[in-house]
Structures are given as C-alpha cells and as structure tokens.
Design an enzyme around this catalytic site. Structure first.
Site, mmCIF file in Angstrom:
data_model
loop_
_atom_site.group_PDB
_atom_site.id
_atom_site.type_symbol
_atom_site.label_atom_id
_atom_site.label_comp_id
_atom_site.label_asym_id
_atom_site.label_seq_id
_atom_site.Cartn_x
_atom_site.Cartn_y
_atom_site.Cartn_z
ATOM 1 N N TRP A 40 -6.685 -0.018 4.419
ATOM 2 C CA TRP A 40 -6.533 -0.391 3.012
ATOM 3 C C TRP A 40 -7.199 -1.858 2.591
ATOM 4 O O TRP A 40 -7.535 -1.932 1.637
ATOM 5 C CB TRP A 40 -5.024 -0.462 2.975
ATOM 6 N N ASP A 107 -0.796 -7.377 0.432
ATOM 7 C CA ASP A 107 -0.447 -5.941 -0.025
ATOM 8 C C ASP A 107 0.707 -5.828 1.308
ATOM 9 O O ASP A 107 0.437 -5.736 2.511
ATOM 10 C CB ASP A 107 -1.755 -4.842 0.223
ATOM 11 N N LYS A 131 7.338 3.811 0.450
ATOM 12 C CA LYS A 131 7.732 3.845 2.035
ATOM 13 C C LYS A 131 9.127 3.070 1.919
ATOM 14 O O LYS A 131 10.009 3.685 2.422
ATOM 15 C CB LYS A 131 6.803 2.654 2.832
HETATM 16 N N1 PLP Z 1 -1.698 -0.235 1.032
HETATM 17 C C1 PLP Z 1 -1.074 0.147 2.060
HETATM 18 C C2 PLP Z 1 -0.733 -0.938 3.206
HETATM 19 C C3 PLP Z 1 -0.735 1.648 2.095
HETATM 20 O O1 PLP Z 1 -0.062 1.922 3.222
HETATM 21 C C4 PLP Z 1 -1.049 2.450 1.043
HETATM 22 C C5 PLP Z 1 -0.638 3.737 1.224
HETATM 23 O O2 PLP Z 1 -0.298 4.362 2.286
HETATM 24 C C6 PLP Z 1 -1.583 1.953 -0.002
HETATM 25 C C7 PLP Z 1 -2.226 0.642 0.117
HETATM 26 C C8 PLP Z 1 -2.306 2.912 -1.131
HETATM 27 O O3 PLP Z 1 -1.114 3.330 -1.682
HETATM 28 P P1 PLP Z 1 -1.211 4.402 -2.969
HETATM 29 O O4 PLP Z 1 -1.498 5.625 -2.241
HETATM 30 O O5 PLP Z 1 0.123 4.311 -3.458
HETATM 31 O O6 PLP Z 1 -2.249 3.721 -3.947
#
Ligand code: PLP
Length: 296
Positions: A40, A107, A131
């Site tokens: 991420w 994030d 989550k």
């Molecule tokens: N950031 C983190 C730490 C994540 O765990 C996730 C998804 O699991 C995301 C970003 C991306 O999220 P989304 O799929 O809602 O864009």
C-alpha cells in the site's frame, strides 16, 4: 482529539487518497517524504510521484517487507511525511508514531480504532472503512484545519478536501448505507468500552495467536518479532508440502480466506475488531492439533 480537527466521511477506497493527498498537498518542485513498507505504501508513492518529488526516507523492500525500518531521517523541507500504520498484506505494524517536524499523514486503513493513539500528532489521517469502521465504499478522514487551509487551490471540487469540509461530507450523494453501517459499528464500539477495551481485547487475541505460532515449530513467522502486526498475522508452514492440507483443514471447519496474499504466500489471519477471542481460540486449537499430528 483537539477542536482543530475536521472529520469527514468520503466516497471511494483508501486508494483514492493515494492521489488525492498529493493532489491537495504537493506541487511540482516541492517534495513529500514517504516510508515504503509494503504494497500500500508503494502504491501511494507511485501516485504521489505524479504530483511532485518523492523522497523515500526508508524501505524494507530488501527483506520482502518483513520489518519496519528504524532510524530514518525525515527532511525538514518536505511538504509532509506519509506512512502506513499497519501493513495489511505483509503483517507488519508501526508501534510508535515517528517524530517529524513536518505534517504527519497516515493511511490507517487496517488498524484504525484498534488501539489508542495520539491522533493529535497527525495533520491528516485517512482510512477505508471496511476493516474496523464499517462497510466498503466510504473513507474516514481526520484532518487538521490549518493544514487543509494551506492546501493547493484550483483542483476539482470532488478532489478538494476543503470543499468537502464546506459541504459537511455531502458535496454529492454520500454512500449512505456504508455510512449507516459505520454509525452502527461506532455505537457498538462505544457500548463495549471504546478503543481502550477493544485494544485490550485485540492484545489478547494477538498474544494467543502468536504464542501458538511461536510454540509450534511447524509454523514459520517471516516478520521481525518487534514489528508484528496485531491486526494481520502472516505465517507459513515450515514444510510447504503441508500447506494445502492445513488450508483444507481450516476450510473444513469453516475458516475461509486465510490464504496469504499472492505477494507474500503462506497464510494470513486477520484479527480486526469484530473478531472475538473465541474465534482465535478455534483456529489456535486447530493449529495445535495440526502441529501435534504433522509436526516433528
Ligand atoms: N491501504 C491499506 C493499509 C489497506 O489495507 C488497503 C486495503 O486493504 C488499502 C489502502 C486500499 O483500500 P481500498 O481497496 O479501499 O482502496
């Protein structure tokens, strides 16, 4: 949380903020500092590079993201420092808030509301709801008003955080059902003792799971002990030929979705707020039985 914070519920995935953050707070010729600790963070870095320079202050890529780098320097002239508090896929978590003289952006998608933190230290927090907050389709944003005021002007309204603040998160039709689920989840959390109580429950869950994994050598844990995630435990079976059997045994007892992410392999057991200790007990009992039967 201090009174200078704005709380928003915005459309989209957490991935939306990978480009919306730099679009608002980074410009060509300026730089932002990022920590690279997994999938991420890497994606966030890629998007930020579209808008300005990115200084990757540290990375754990050299060891397949199995640790959190220490002792990195955050430059004073960066527009902000961005990091991911919990690396969902790799199973690492930052257990302290880094010292930075520049605005801190995080994030927190996969560990928000799982533990007490000094949220006032952050200029900007974002987290996908799916989550620990509620249902997919909405993001929580907590932003410092003075930081928002210094953001870029002339960007599309839907992308401009200050426009969302002016419109009370209702610039266009909000994802009402996803927000409703957030409300129910937050009420549930409050009724059950809030973050303090859930943190203590989460610690117990993680301790039971990691103790079981540590005491049975049939399992291998790739992540450095000090950096283990309390939300996502990643492990492999020491003898890979037993992996399919372990998965089958879990599935036969209705434990599905524990196969690790394709980037990491092995298994991943997530311990989000909604999971009770009794469920961890079920999988750890199965792990002990499996180890007794197939371990050396
Ligand atoms: N950031 C983190 C730490 C994540 O765990 C996730 C998804 O699991 C995301 C970003 C991306 O999220 P989304 O799929 O809602 O864009």
């Amino acid at each position: 949380m201090d009174a200078n914070k704005e709380v928003l519920f915005l459309h989209g995935g957490a991935s939306t903020h990978f480009f919306q953050v730099p679009m608002n707070f980074l410009t060509k010729g300026t730089k932002a500092a990022y920590l690279d600790c997994g999938v991420w963070g890497t994606k966030a870095i890629k998007e930020a590079k579209i808008y300005g320079d990115v200084d990757v202050v540290a990375s754990s890529k050299d060891k397949n993201y199995t640790y959190i780098p220490a002792g990195f320097h955050i430059p004073n002239d960066a527009a902000y420092f961005h990091y991911t508090t919990n690396n969902t896929i790799e199973g690492t978590q930052m257990h302290h808030i880094p010292d930075a003289s520049v605005p801190l952006i995080a994030d927190m998608s996969s560990d928000i509301l799982s533990r007490e933190m000094d949220f006032n230290k952050f200029a900007f927090i974002y987290a996908g709801a799916q989550k620990n907050i509620g249902a997919a389709g909405v993001n929580l944003v907590v932003a410092d008003r003075s930081f928002l005021a210094k953001g870029n002007k002339g960007i599309p309204s839907m992308m401009d955080y200050t426009v969302h603040v002016e419109n009370g998160s209702m610039l266009n039709t909000p994802p009402v059902f996803a927000i409703y689920v957030c409300m129910l989840t937050l009420r549930w959390l409050k009724k059950n003792g809030g973050i303090q109580a859930i943190e203590s429950a989460n610690n117990k869950k993680a301790a039971l799971l990691y103790d079981t994994l540590d005491t049975n050598s049939i399992f291998t844990l790739p992540v450095e002990k000090k950096d283990r995630s309390l939300m996502n435990a990643v492990f492999t079976i020491t003898d890979p030929s037993l992996e399919a059997l372990f998965l089958k045994k879990c599935e036969s007892e209705s434990m599905i979705g524990i196969k690790g992410h394709r980037n990491v392999g092995g298994f991943r057991v997530s311990l989000y707020n909604a999971l009770p200790l009794s469920s961890v007990q079920v999988i750890t009992d199965l792990m002990n039985d499996f180890a007794n039967q197939y371990g050396s």
